[in-house]
Design an enzyme around this catalytic site. Structure first.
Site, PDB file in Angstrom:
ATOM      1  N   ASP A   4      -3.647   5.482  -9.288  1.00  0.00           N
ATOM      2  CA  ASP A   4      -2.916   4.568  -8.407  1.00  0.00           C
ATOM      3  C   ASP A   4      -3.054   3.122  -8.860  1.00  0.00           C
ATOM      4  OD1 ASP A   4      -1.573   3.408  -6.309  1.00  0.00           O
ATOM      5  OD2 ASP A   4      -3.167   3.734  -4.841  1.00  0.00           O
ATOM      6  N   THR A   5      -1.975   2.575  -9.423  1.00  0.00           N
ATOM      7  CA  THR A   5      -1.991   1.168  -9.824  1.00  0.00           C
ATOM      8  C   THR A   5      -1.802   0.238  -8.633  1.00  0.00           C
ATOM      9  OG1 THR A   5       0.397   1.171 -10.265  1.00  0.00           O
ATOM     10  CG2 THR A   5      -1.066   1.718 -12.107  1.00  0.00           C
ATOM     11  N   GLY A   6      -1.520   0.796  -7.463  1.00  0.00           N
ATOM     12  CA  GLY A   6      -1.272  -0.031  -6.288  1.00  0.00           C
ATOM     13  C   GLY A   6      -2.476  -0.247  -5.404  1.00  0.00           C
TER      14      GLY A   6
ATOM     15  N   TYR B 211      -3.603   3.076   3.425  1.00  0.00           N
ATOM     16  CA  TYR B 211      -2.526   3.139   2.449  1.00  0.00           C
ATOM     17  C   TYR B 211      -1.188   3.172   3.180  1.00  0.00           C
ATOM     18  CZ  TYR B 211      -6.439   4.368  -0.551  1.00  0.00           C
ATOM     19  OH  TYR B 211      -7.637   4.355  -1.218  1.00  0.00           O
ATOM     20  N   GLY B 212      -0.086   3.135   2.410  1.00  0.00           N
ATOM     21  CA  GLY B 212       1.224   3.227   3.020  1.00  0.00           C
ATOM     22  C   GLY B 212       1.349   4.490   3.844  1.00  0.00           C
TER      23      GLY B 212
ATOM     24  N   ASP C 152       3.498 -10.491  -0.698  1.00  0.00           N
ATOM     25  CA  ASP C 152       2.498 -10.133   0.320  1.00  0.00           C
ATOM     26  C   ASP C 152       1.179 -10.885   0.163  1.00  0.00           C
ATOM     27  OD1 ASP C 152       1.490  -8.914  -1.939  1.00  0.00           O
ATOM     28  OD2 ASP C 152       1.099  -6.991  -0.986  1.00  0.00           O
TER      29      ASP C 152
ATOM     30  N   ASP D  44       3.851   0.606  -8.944  1.00  0.00           N
ATOM     31  CA  ASP D  44       2.895   1.378  -8.148  1.00  0.00           C
ATOM     32  C   ASP D  44       2.977   2.857  -8.498  1.00  0.00           C
ATOM     33  OD1 ASP D  44       1.163   2.372  -6.274  1.00  0.00           O
ATOM     34  OD2 ASP D  44       2.319   1.735  -4.527  1.00  0.00           O
ATOM     35  N   SER D  45       2.054   3.329  -9.335  1.00  0.00           N
ATOM     36  CA  SER D  45       2.039   4.735  -9.731  1.00  0.00           C
ATOM     37  C   SER D  45       1.615   5.651  -8.594  1.00  0.00           C
ATOM     38  CB  SER D  45       1.100   4.944 -10.927  1.00  0.00           C
ATOM     39  OG  SER D  45      -0.250   4.721 -10.546  1.00  0.00           O
ATOM     40  N   GLY D  46       1.037   5.084  -7.536  1.00  0.00           N
ATOM     41  CA  GLY D  46       0.618   5.893  -6.394  1.00  0.00           C
ATOM     42  C   GLY D  46       1.726   6.136  -5.394  1.00  0.00           C
TER      43      GLY D  46
END
Length: 501
Positions: free
Chosen positions: A83-85, A132-133, A245, A279-281
């Site tokens: 996860d890059t995010g 997380y999202g 953000d 964002d890879s995640g």
């Protein structure tokens, strides 16, 4: 004497084979496979896809990307989502919290870490809730040694979280965003790699791989010129205080977004210069509502369904068009079959556009990143980007003096018939337009779209599906293996000659 020589030879060959099975580290980089969760050779316990219908699409465990870590002494194998995010590593999701049977089985297949079974584990006083999202994790911090799967590298005393409770999480997460004194107060995974000398810089390259390939690669401290075409283009990471953000993420500037349908021509969408983060995640790409609706309409979707997703025709996967994300100096062309999600449900095969409307957050998720080769460079606050193509393996180390803009990929640009693209990263909005008839795949009804005039024939319209011929590698691993084999052969020949004389 002959028996003794045979025994010695077996020892030498055994040692050579063991060393060859590991990624050697003459250079300061380490490579890990990025495994797609659809890869049944790895996640063999992940079962019945008919259970998918019971789980919201956004929670699906068949669309994420994982790396193997060996944690503790003796090592315990655990797969974590790359996860890059996010910024922190944690393991041990609560599988009982999940409602879908497929997600539960997948959650159990990723492995479990038991600190009590590790002689090198130390529990720390700190706890935290990570949000997380989708989903969250309550974690207890520990330190332990971490081996990198498939390599001979090991990190000592790494701090990470062990989940005590989770919500809507089916795997642990390896956050590879910014760490110490930027987002958190301890060294994260990327920090430890540099601090312990595994890498020379805080940079890593990521190739998720196409959906057909089932596997990609992440190289910490290095890159692979056999995984992209063209020259890497450097994009400055937008500073946190200037980002949407105000959080240190991999924010970069998108200059334009366009569509190249199978019939040719290129349609440029309006008002598409914006900050986005990689964002890879995230499974989906999130775009502003008006833009997402316009793209969806061109894919034949009139509106989102009850879950907020755009249903589209699965026949799009057989078409040669691309969705084009333009940055300063490089355009990433995403083939239709990478931007369309195809899911097997109890109602049959259903397809959805891999883009979702969002006016709160704009990000480029896996549906875009599969077609990109990206070097995330914290040391130089930059993202180095190119079109992903897989033509083999040719690894190199990233050092403090590496000139990233001079690095050219080994691969030819992918080609597809009837494809078209522009020759620059953006199209002037004042360019006269021409009318092009395209067919909306969902309904089969001809649709009229506005297309920039003078669009040239495409040299690149789809990412590699893994069918390209593997180029001969010139990596240090290949050369060292060749020389080792030659030395063994020479040694054996000399011993046999002496024994016979």
């Amino acid at each position: 004497m002959a028996a003794r020589l045979v025994f010695i030879l077996h020892l030498i060959i055994g040692f050579y084979c063991h060393v060859s099975a590991l990624e050697r580290r003459e250079n300061h980089y380490v490579k890990l496979p990025v495994v797609h969760s659809t890869n049944k050779n790895v996640f063999s316990d992940f079962g019945d896809k008919r259970a998918i219908a019971t789980v919201p699409l956004a929670n699906r465990s068949d669309v994420a990307y994982y790396a193997q870590l060996n944690i503790g002494t003796p090592p315990q194998q655990v797969y974590v989502q790359l996860d890059t995010g996010s910024f922190e590593l944690w393991v041990n999701p609560d599988c009982s919290d999940l409602s879908g049977s497929a997600d539960i089985r997948f959650c159990r297949a990723v492995g479990h870490y038991d600190s009590a079974s590790s002689s090198t584990a130390t529990q720390l006083a700190g706890t935290k809730t990570l949000r997380y999202g989708i989903g969250s994790a309550d974690i207890q911090y520990v330190t332990d040694d971490i081996g990198l799967g498939g390599t001979d590298s090991q990190l000592k005393g790494v701090q990470f979280g062990v989940a005590t409770d989770t919500t809507d999480e089916f795997a642990g997460i390896l956050g590879i965003g910014h760490g110490l004194n930027v987002t958190i107060r301890y060294k994260n995974f990327i920090d430890e790699l540099e601090s312990q000398g595994v890498t020379e810089t805080k940079a890593f390259s990521l190739a998720l791989g196409s959906k057909d390939e089932q596997e990609g690669v992440v190289i910490f401290g290095g890159l692979d010129t056999g995984k992209f075409t063209g020259t890497l283009q450097t994009l400055p990471i937008i500073a946190a205080q200037d980002s949407p953000d105000q959080v240190p993420r991999y924010w970069v500037n998108l200059t334009s977004l366009s569509l190249t349908p199978p019939s040719g021509g290129t349609k440029l969408y309006e008002n598409t210069t914006m900050a986005v983060f990689l964002d890879s995640g995230a499974t989906l790409t999130l775009l502003p509502t008006n833009l997402a609706n316009a793209i969806a309409a061109d894919f034949g979707a009139d509106a989102t369904d009850a879950n907020g997703f755009y249903p589209v025709s699965c026949s799009l996967n057989d078409l040669q068009g691309t969705l084009n994300f333009a940055f300063d100096g490089v355009t990433i062309r995403v083939p239709y079959n990478e931007v369309v999600r195809e899911l097997q449900t109890s109602f049959g095969t259903q397809c959805y556009l891999g883009i979702s409307p969002s006016d709160d957050f704009i990000l480029l998720g896996d549906t875009m990143l599969r077609s990109a080769y990206a070097v995330f460079d914290q040391t130089n606050n930059a993202i180095h980007l190119a079109q992903y193509v897989n033509c083999g393996t040719n690894e190199m180390e990233i050092t403090d003096v590496t000139n990233m803009t001079a690095i050219k990929g080994d691969c030819d640009a992918p080609a597809a018939k009837n494809a078209a693209s522009t020759t620059s990263s953006s199209i002037p909005t004042a360019t006269p337009t021409l009318t092009v008839s395209t067919t909306a795949a969902t309904t089969g009804v001809t649709r009229t779209t506005s297309t920039a005039a003078g669009a040239s024939a495409s040299a690149s319209a789809s990412a590699s599906s893994g069918e390209s011929t593997v180029a001969q590698s010139s990596s240090p691993q290949v050369h060292s293996g060749w020389w080792t084999g030659l030395i063994i052969a020479a040694f054996w020949a000399a011993v046999v000659k002496r024994d016979l004389s």
